[in-house]
Scaffold this active site. Structure first.
Site: not given
Length: 242
Positions: A84, A107
């Site tokens: 992330s 993501h």
């Protein structure tokens, strides 16, 4: 952060990136990071070691920008996991290294939102802008090895990249031999991801089994206090903007 010889320093991001950091659990905030970075003084080289499941987007962006503006040469080492926002931070480095058995997860940014239709639309617009900013950061690092279309596919799918895959996309510059570092595990964060590798899920289970009842109670209390504090601040900010 540790000073080394020849005006160099080792910086470790080993844990969740959060505004409400508890250093004894390896958590990092932009405030504690800046304080420690300033205390290092005049250095020429930073060796940035990352093993983090991610966390707060804005805290991570602040850390990224602090490092990007620093005059020192930065070598980033992904020891086990950069997930992330923790995968965005090393993109600031002059060189990015990944150990053979490490992983990088990318993501789209996400958030929680509440309110009326207008407020929800604004939240969606804001998070889309944040995702586009992170997207450009990856593309700047990758050069011609990664197209915007392919990156969108990776982000849409919440992709967990091996070191070799990250290298092929230009997100790291060199793959190092495997090491013995265990991935930094955050059960609360990983529960919100969709495609966590089974090896990491087993690690979460093993970690929980190894904790005493007192450690579990303390972690639950810390998490509850952090959530309560975040909700209180959100209430105040929400009142300011309405």
């Amino acid at each position: 952060m540790k000073m080394s010889a020849n005006k160099s320093a080792d910086i470790f991001i080993y844990g969740e990136i959060t505004k409400y950091a508890w250093e004894e659990y390896g958590e990092v905030s932009s405030i504690t990071f800046k304080k420690d970075l300033d205390e290092l003084g005049d250095i020429d080289t930073i060796n940035l070691h990352i093993n983090s499941p991610g966390g707060s987007v804005f805290e991570g962006i602040a850390i990224f920008n602090m490092l990007k503006m620093h005059k020192a040469k930065i070598n980033a080492y992904i020891e086990a996991l950069a997930a992330s926002i923790a995968s965005v931070i090393p993109m600031c480095a002059d060189k990015v290294y990944m150990h053979k058995n490490s992983m990088m997860m990318v993501h789209h940014a996400w958030t929680w939102a509440s309110g009326n239709a207008q407020e929800l639309r604004k939240a969606a617009d804001d998070i889309e802008k944040i995702s586009k900013s992170a997207c450009q950061t990856y593309l700047d690092r990758a050069g011609n090895k990664l197209t915007e279309k392919k990156l969108e596919e990776l982000l849409d799918a919440e992709t967990w990249l091996s070191a070799d895959e990250a290298f092929s996309y230009g997100l790291c510059d060199e793959v190092l031999p495997a090491n013995e570092a265990a991935a930094s595990i955050s059960a609360s964060l990983f529960a919100q991801y969709s495609n966590v590798p089974q090896s990491l899920i087993r690690g979460i289970s093993q970690q929980a089994q190894g904790m005493t009842d007192e450690e579990k109670k303390l972690r639950n209390r810390i998490a509850a206090e952090a959530k309560a504090g975040a909700a209180y601040i959100e209430t105040i900010l929400g009142g300011m903007y309405k």
